[in-house]
Structure formats: structure tokens, C-alpha cells
Design a protein around this motif. Structure first.
Motif, PDB file in Angstrom:
ATOM      1  N   LEU A 185       0.835  -1.205   0.000  1.00 40.45           N
ATOM      2  CA  LEU A 185       0.000   0.000   0.000  1.00 40.45           C
ATOM      3  C   LEU A 185       0.871   1.258   0.000  1.00 40.45           C
ATOM      4  CD1 LEU A 185      -2.788  -0.847   2.627  1.00 40.45           C
ATOM      5  CD2 LEU A 185      -3.132  -0.500   0.173  1.00 40.45           C
ATOM      6  N   GLY A 186       0.383   2.297  -0.656  1.00 34.58           N
ATOM      7  CA  GLY A 186       1.081   3.575  -0.655  1.00 34.58           C
ATOM      8  C   GLY A 186       0.203   4.663  -1.222  1.00 34.58           C
ATOM      9  N   PHE A 187       0.523   5.916  -0.874  1.00 36.04           N
ATOM     10  CA  PHE A 187      -0.187   7.038  -1.486  1.00 36.04           C
ATOM     11  C   PHE A 187       0.782   8.187  -1.741  1.00 36.04           C
ATOM     12  CE2 PHE A 187      -0.803   7.756   3.105  1.00 36.04           C
ATOM     13  CZ  PHE A 187      -0.512   9.114   3.250  1.00 36.04           C
ATOM     14  N   ALA A 188       0.433   9.015  -2.710  1.00 33.86           N
ATOM     15  CA  ALA A 188       1.270  10.153  -3.096  1.00 33.86           C
ATOM     16  C   ALA A 188       0.827  11.412  -2.362  1.00 33.86           C
ATOM     17  CB  ALA A 188       1.177  10.374  -4.608  1.00 33.86           C
ATOM     18  N   VAL A 189       1.786  12.328  -2.149  1.00 33.17           N
ATOM     19  CA  VAL A 189       1.487  13.625  -1.529  1.00 33.17           C
ATOM     20  C   VAL A 189       1.976  14.751  -2.439  1.00 33.17           C
ATOM     21  CG1 VAL A 189       1.466  12.785   0.849  1.00 33.17           C
ATOM     22  CG2 VAL A 189       3.632  13.503  -0.162  1.00 33.17           C
ATOM     23  N   ASN A 190       1.460  15.942  -2.217  1.00 28.98           N
ATOM     24  CA  ASN A 190       1.822  17.071  -3.084  1.00 28.98           C
ATOM     25  C   ASN A 190       3.241  17.572  -2.855  1.00 28.98           C
ATOM     26  OD1 ASN A 190      -0.658  17.096  -4.330  1.00 28.98           O
ATOM     27  ND2 ASN A 190      -1.544  18.611  -2.952  1.00 28.98           N
ATOM     28  N   ALA A 191       3.706  17.470  -1.625  1.00 31.69           N
ATOM     29  CA  ALA A 191       5.042  17.954  -1.284  1.00 31.69           C
ATOM     30  C   ALA A 191       5.573  17.125  -0.127  1.00 31.69           C
ATOM     31  CB  ALA A 191       5.007  19.432  -0.899  1.00 31.69           C
ATOM     32  N   PRO A 192       6.892  16.840  -0.151  1.00 28.80           N
ATOM     33  CA  PRO A 192       7.887  17.326  -1.110  1.00 28.80           C
ATOM     34  C   PRO A 192       7.883  16.493  -2.390  1.00 28.80           C
ATOM     35  CG  PRO A 192       8.958  15.927   0.505  1.00 28.80           C
ATOM     36  CD  PRO A 192       7.506  16.019   0.915  1.00 28.80           C
ATOM     37  N   GLY A 193       8.958  16.616  -3.181  1.00 30.79           N
ATOM     38  CA  GLY A 193       9.105  15.851  -4.411  1.00 30.79           C
ATOM     39  C   GLY A 193      10.425  16.215  -5.062  1.00 30.79           C
ATOM     40  N   ASP A 194      10.712  15.617  -6.204  1.00 28.77           N
ATOM     41  CA  ASP A 194      11.964  15.875  -6.925  1.00 28.77           C
ATOM     42  C   ASP A 194      11.676  16.365  -8.340  1.00 28.77           C
ATOM     43  OD1 ASP A 194      13.637  15.204  -4.857  1.00 28.77           O
ATOM     44  OD2 ASP A 194      14.011  13.162  -5.546  1.00 28.77           O
ATOM     45  N   GLU A 195      12.685  17.048  -8.920  1.00 28.83           N
ATOM     46  CA  GLU A 195      12.567  17.555 -10.280  1.00 28.83           C
ATOM     47  C   GLU A 195      13.696  17.012 -11.155  1.00 28.83           C
ATOM     48  OE1 GLU A 195      12.456  21.814 -10.158  1.00 28.83           O
ATOM     49  OE2 GLU A 195      10.651  21.864  -8.894  1.00 28.83           O
ATOM     50  N   VAL A 196      13.355  16.730 -12.395  1.00 22.24           N
ATOM     51  CA  VAL A 196      14.330  16.311 -13.395  1.00 22.24           C
ATOM     52  C   VAL A 196      14.190  17.203 -14.621  1.00 22.24           C
ATOM     53  CG1 VAL A 196      14.797  14.512 -15.132  1.00 22.24           C
ATOM     54  CG2 VAL A 196      14.691  13.903 -12.712  1.00 22.24           C
ATOM     55  N   VAL A 197      15.321  17.693 -15.104  1.00 20.64           N
ATOM     56  CA  VAL A 197      15.363  18.410 -16.386  1.00 20.64           C
ATOM     57  C   VAL A 197      16.079  17.502 -17.374  1.00 20.64           C
ATOM     58  CG1 VAL A 197      16.196  20.435 -17.629  1.00 20.64           C
ATOM     59  CG2 VAL A 197      15.421  20.670 -15.253  1.00 20.64           C
ATOM     60  N   MET A 198      15.420  17.190 -18.484  1.00 21.81           N
ATOM     61  CA  MET A 198      15.995  16.271 -19.462  1.00 21.81           C
ATOM     62  C   MET A 198      16.019  16.915 -20.843  1.00 21.81           C
ATOM     63  SD  MET A 198      14.878  12.296 -20.241  1.00 21.81           S
ATOM     64  CE  MET A 198      15.102  11.840 -18.538  1.00 21.81           C
ATOM     65  N   LYS A 199      17.197  16.820 -21.491  1.00 28.50           N
ATOM     66  CA  LYS A 199      17.366  17.404 -22.826  1.00 28.50           C
ATOM     67  C   LYS A 199      17.906  16.357 -23.783  1.00 28.50           C
ATOM     68  CE  LYS A 199      18.475  21.908 -20.807  1.00 28.50           C
ATOM     69  NZ  LYS A 199      19.536  22.917 -20.579  1.00 28.50           N
ATOM     70  N   ARG A 200      17.444  16.429 -25.026  1.00 29.05           N
ATOM     71  CA  ARG A 200      17.983  15.550 -26.055  1.00 29.05           C
ATOM     72  C   ARG A 200      19.444  15.916 -26.330  1.00 29.05           C
ATOM     73  NH1 ARG A 200      14.749  12.434 -29.183  1.00 29.05           N
ATOM     74  NH2 ARG A 200      12.506  12.605 -28.825  1.00 29.05           N
ATOM     75  N   SER A 201      20.226  14.890 -26.657  1.00 28.01           N
ATOM     76  CA  SER A 201      21.645  15.095 -26.965  1.00 28.01           C
ATOM     77  C   SER A 201      21.955  14.436 -28.294  1.00 28.01           C
ATOM     78  CB  SER A 201      22.503  14.481 -25.853  1.00 28.01           C
ATOM     79  OG  SER A 201      23.851  14.424 -26.236  1.00 28.01           O
ATOM     80  N   ALA A 202      22.896  15.038 -29.030  1.00 28.43           N
ATOM     81  CA  ALA A 202      23.292  14.463 -30.318  1.00 28.43           C
ATOM     82  C   ALA A 202      24.112  13.198 -30.130  1.00 28.43           C
ATOM     83  CB  ALA A 202      24.093  15.490 -31.116  1.00 28.43           C
ATOM     84  N   THR A 203      24.702  13.036 -28.950  1.00 26.02           N
ATOM     85  CA  THR A 203      25.524  11.862 -28.662  1.00 26.02           C
ATOM     86  C   THR A 203      24.663  10.761 -28.045  1.00 26.02           C
ATOM     87  OG1 THR A 203      27.370  13.344 -28.178  1.00 26.02           O
ATOM     88  CG2 THR A 203      27.592  11.048 -27.475  1.00 26.02           C
ATOM     89  N   PRO A 204      24.652   9.556 -28.611  1.00 26.32           N
ATOM     90  CA  PRO A 204      23.852   8.464 -28.042  1.00 26.32           C
ATOM     91  C   PRO A 204      24.267   8.146 -26.608  1.00 26.32           C
ATOM     92  CG  PRO A 204      24.624   7.890 -30.249  1.00 26.32           C
ATOM     93  CD  PRO A 204      25.343   9.144 -29.860  1.00 26.32           C
ATOM     94  N   GLY A 205      23.277   7.738 -25.817  1.00 22.33           N
ATOM     95  CA  GLY A 205      23.561   7.367 -24.431  1.00 22.33           C
ATOM     96  C   GLY A 205      22.937   8.313 -23.424  1.00 22.33           C
ATOM     97  N   VAL A 206      22.881   7.861 -22.184  1.00 21.17           N
ATOM     98  CA  VAL A 206      22.265   8.615 -21.094  1.00 21.17           C
ATOM     99  C   VAL A 206      23.362   9.173 -20.194  1.00 21.17           C
ATOM    100  CG1 VAL A 206      20.700   8.497 -19.122  1.00 21.17           C
ATOM    101  CG2 VAL A 206      20.231   7.137 -21.167  1.00 21.17           C
ATOM    102  N   VAL A 207      23.333  10.480 -19.989  1.00 21.57           N
ATOM    103  CA  VAL A 207      24.345  11.161 -19.165  1.00 21.57           C
ATOM    104  C   VAL A 207      23.656  11.959 -18.068  1.00 21.57           C
ATOM    105  CG1 VAL A 207      26.155  12.935 -19.161  1.00 21.57           C
ATOM    106  CG2 VAL A 207      25.987  11.327 -21.074  1.00 21.57           C
ATOM    107  N   ILE A 208      24.196  11.890 -16.856  1.00 22.48           N
ATOM    108  CA  ILE A 208      23.752  12.784 -15.786  1.00 22.48           C
ATOM    109  C   ILE A 208      24.806  13.868 -15.643  1.00 22.48           C
ATOM    110  CG2 ILE A 208      23.196  13.023 -13.344  1.00 22.48           C
ATOM    111  CD1 ILE A 208      22.159  10.301 -13.256  1.00 22.48           C
ATOM    112  N   SER A 209      24.459  15.078 -16.019  1.00 21.84           N
ATOM    113  CA  SER A 209      25.442  16.173 -16.018  1.00 21.84           C
ATOM    114  C   SER A 209      25.436  16.965 -14.713  1.00 21.84           C
ATOM    115  CB  SER A 209      25.162  17.120 -17.194  1.00 21.84           C
ATOM    116  OG  SER A 209      23.858  17.671 -17.088  1.00 21.84           O
ATOM    117  N   LYS A 210      24.329  16.847 -13.934  1.00 21.70           N
ATOM    118  CA  LYS A 210      24.234  17.701 -12.747  1.00 21.70           C
ATOM    119  C   LYS A 210      23.258  17.103 -11.743  1.00 21.70           C
ATOM    120  CE  LYS A 210      23.288  22.583 -11.647  1.00 21.70           C
ATOM    121  NZ  LYS A 210      22.846  23.875 -12.245  1.00 21.70           N
ATOM    122  N   ILE A 211      23.657  17.134 -10.473  1.00 26.57           N
ATOM    123  CA  ILE A 211      22.753  16.770  -9.378  1.00 26.57           C
ATOM    124  C   ILE A 211      22.870  17.851  -8.308  1.00 26.57           C
ATOM    125  CG2 ILE A 211      22.121  15.071  -7.620  1.00 26.57           C
ATOM    126  CD1 ILE A 211      23.476  12.915  -9.271  1.00 26.57           C
TER     127      ILE A 211
END
Length: 311
Positions: free
Chosen positions: A23-49
Motif C-alpha cells: 500500500l502507498g499514497f502520493a502527496v503534493n510535497a515534497p518531491g523531486d525535479e528532473v530536467v531532461m534534454k535531447r543530446s546528439a551523442t547516443p547514451g544517457v548522461v547525468i550532467s548535474k545533481i
């Protein structure tokens, strides 16, 4: 087709006292944000945390967000796609509020948005569970399912996966307090008994059924008396300062129920309105301060939306 997206995904309260891993339920706050941009280079990169105090890995294979995105792209047959990820932690790590879940879900929702929503939110639950497996060693869904779907969620079965959205009273509100003490999820899970007495199991089954029935029928009294945990809470509560004192305070102030959020140390009370929830969080923080423990508090109705695009 979009080239970039910013996504918010909500924190969650898992187990909901008697429903360990189901069992679980969601709440309005807190939470996390992700900014994702397409890249010309194949693959997944994390540039910033940000917001993690350097605790989370930038290695794409070791971070729950990037690993889940990689699995998603492989599943849809597009491992050639290149994306750059920024993860902005807006909630405490190891809080028992689904921190890794919120990050993972934000990442999955972002990549699905960039890929023209090839999967439904429900279809993304298994990919989010893989992220949880990386984070704490076990791929449970009681955080990621409500974070993805919003609302109150029951995981009826893991093999095969069967996730069900439950109704709940409109006014239901959560009073959440996070005592700033360290309770790692892996350690908390190891404390749980591997075997339980049949009489305890029967009590727990009855309570889970009672809670679900109470949610369906808007019966606050049934919800309250069903939220009793005889299997996990007696052990995990040892790790949370003044747990039973905080419970007594919350119940005296009108809480429907009180318990541990996820693996802790966050605790939560369910109430019938935000005013009562706010008063309870203030009283619990005052109690923790009296024993020299700092805390954060959040008051929220049940979040119905799950992840959302911010821009």
C-alpha cells in the motif's frame, strides 16, 4: 517532438502502517525535479545533481534515474537516443518518503514525454521498480506506483505485477514529520522478521482488508482502527526517537491514525482536514525539538496527479 522537458514527481507514504510493500499514497510535497534534454551523442548522461550533498552517483549505471531511463530506451528499441539529465533533489534522502522513487519516476516520466508517451504511467511501474532495486536492494512498488499513478495504490501481486488504484475520502490529509536522524532503508529492511506467527499474519490481513474497505466506503473510523501494524512497526519504531510519544500526541489532537512512512524515520498522521494536520505537525516538531532533534514537516492532501510536466 520536444527537445527538453522539466518534470516534478511527488513523494509518497509507503506501507500505510499495515500494508507492508503493498500500500502507498502520493502527496503534493515534497518531491523531486528532473530536467531532461535531447543530446546528439547516443547514451544517457547525468550532467548535474543538486540538493544531495554529493551523496548520489553521476555514473549512469549506478544512479536510479539514469538506469531506469536506459532500461526504458532499451525496451522501446531506442538505445541510440541521447539524453542529458539534471536531477534536482527537493526532498531529503533516506527520509522514508520515497526519495529515490520520486527521482526515478521524474526521470521516467521525462523520457516518456520526450519519446511521445509510448508507455502509459502504469506500464512504467516495472522500470521504476528496477530503480528501487538499485537504490535499496529490493524492487518494491509501494512507492513508485503511487508516485507514477497518483492517489492511493494497492499492489495486489508482484508476480505477476498487479497494481490497483483505490478510491479514498476527498478530505483525507497527511501530516508528515521528518526527524533528522539517519535510518537507511537497507538497514531498516534487515530488521524485519523473516518469519511471523500465523495469529499475527491473520491480524495483519484483517487490517489491510479493513483499511481498503474504509477507503472505499469513506469510513474514517474503520480506516483508523485498521491502521495497526503487528509485524513491522514494533521493530522499526525502535529507530525513531519518541515514536510512541508522538503517536499519543497526534491521536489526542484528532488524528485518524499514526504510523511510520516507508522505512522511516518520517512519521505521518492521517486527518480529516488540513487545519488538524498543521496543528499536529507543529506539536510533533515541538516534541522532537524538546529532545534536541531537528525536523521538517509537510502537510498535504493525497496527490491525485502523480508526475507533472513543469515546462
Amino acid at each position: 517532438m520536444r527537445d527538453s522537458v522539466k518534470v516534478f514527481a511527488p513523494a509518497t507514504v509507503a506501507n500505510v502502517v499495515c500494508g507492508f510493500d503493498v500500500l502507498g499514497f502520493a502527496v503534493n510535497a515534497p518531491g523531486d525535479e528532473v530536467v531532461m534534454k535531447r543530446s546528439a551523442t547516443p547514451g544517457v548522461v547525468i550532467s548535474k545533481i543538486t540538493g544531495d550533498d554529493g551523496r548520489l552517483p553521476l555514473d549512469p549505471a549506478k544512479n536510479t534515474v539514469s538506469a531506469s531511463v536506459q532500461n526504458y530506451l532499451k525496451h522501446i528499441g531506442r538505445p541510440d537516443v541521447g539524453v542529458d539529465i539534471e536531477l534536482h533533489k527537493k526532498m531529503p534522502i533516506g527520509s522514508g518518503l520515497g526519495s529515490s522513487s520520486a527521482s526515478t519516476v521524474a526521470g521516467l516520466f521525462a523520457i516518456n514525454t520526450l519519446m511521445d508517451n509510448q508507455l502509459s504511467n502504469k506500464e512504467m511501474v516495472p522500470f521504476a521498480m528496477k530503480g528501487e532495486e538499485l537504490a535499496c536492494g529490493y524492487g518494491h512498488a509501494d512507492n513508485v506506483a503511487p508516485a507514477l499513478l497518483g492517489g492511493f495504490v494497492l499492489v495486489r501481486s508482484y508476480e505477476p505485477l498487479d497494481v490497483i488504484s483505490l478510491p479514498f475520502p476527498e478530505a483525507l490529509c497527511a501530516a508528515i514529520v521528518y526527524p533528522e536522524v539517519d535510518v537507511p532503508t537497507k538497514d531498516a529492511r534487515q530488521m524485519i522478521r523473516s518469519k511471523v506467527l500465523l495469529k499475527d499474519a491473520v491480524k495483519q490481513w484483517g487490517n489491510v482488508a479493513g483499511l481498503v474497505t474504509g477507503l472505499f466506503t469513506n469510513d474514517y473510523d474503520l480506516i483508523g482502527r485498521s491502521m495497526v501494524d503487528v509485524l513491522v512497526e514494533p521493530t522499526r519504531s525502535i529507530l525513531i526517537p519518541d515514536f510512541y510519544k508522538m503517536r499519543a500526541i497526534a491521536m489526542e489532537m484528532g488524528a485518524i491514525s499514526f504510523g511510520i512512512s516507508g522505512s522511516g524515520p518520517s512519521v505521518f498522521a492521517l486527518t480529516k482536514d488540513e487545519e488538524t494536520a498543521s496543528k499536529i505537525t507543529s506539536a510533533l516538531q515541538k516534541q522532537l525539538k524538546s529532545i534536541q532533534i531537528n525536523s521538517l514537516s509537510f502537510v498535504s492532501p493525497v496527490n491525485k496527479k502523480g508526475p507533472v510536466v513543469l515546462d
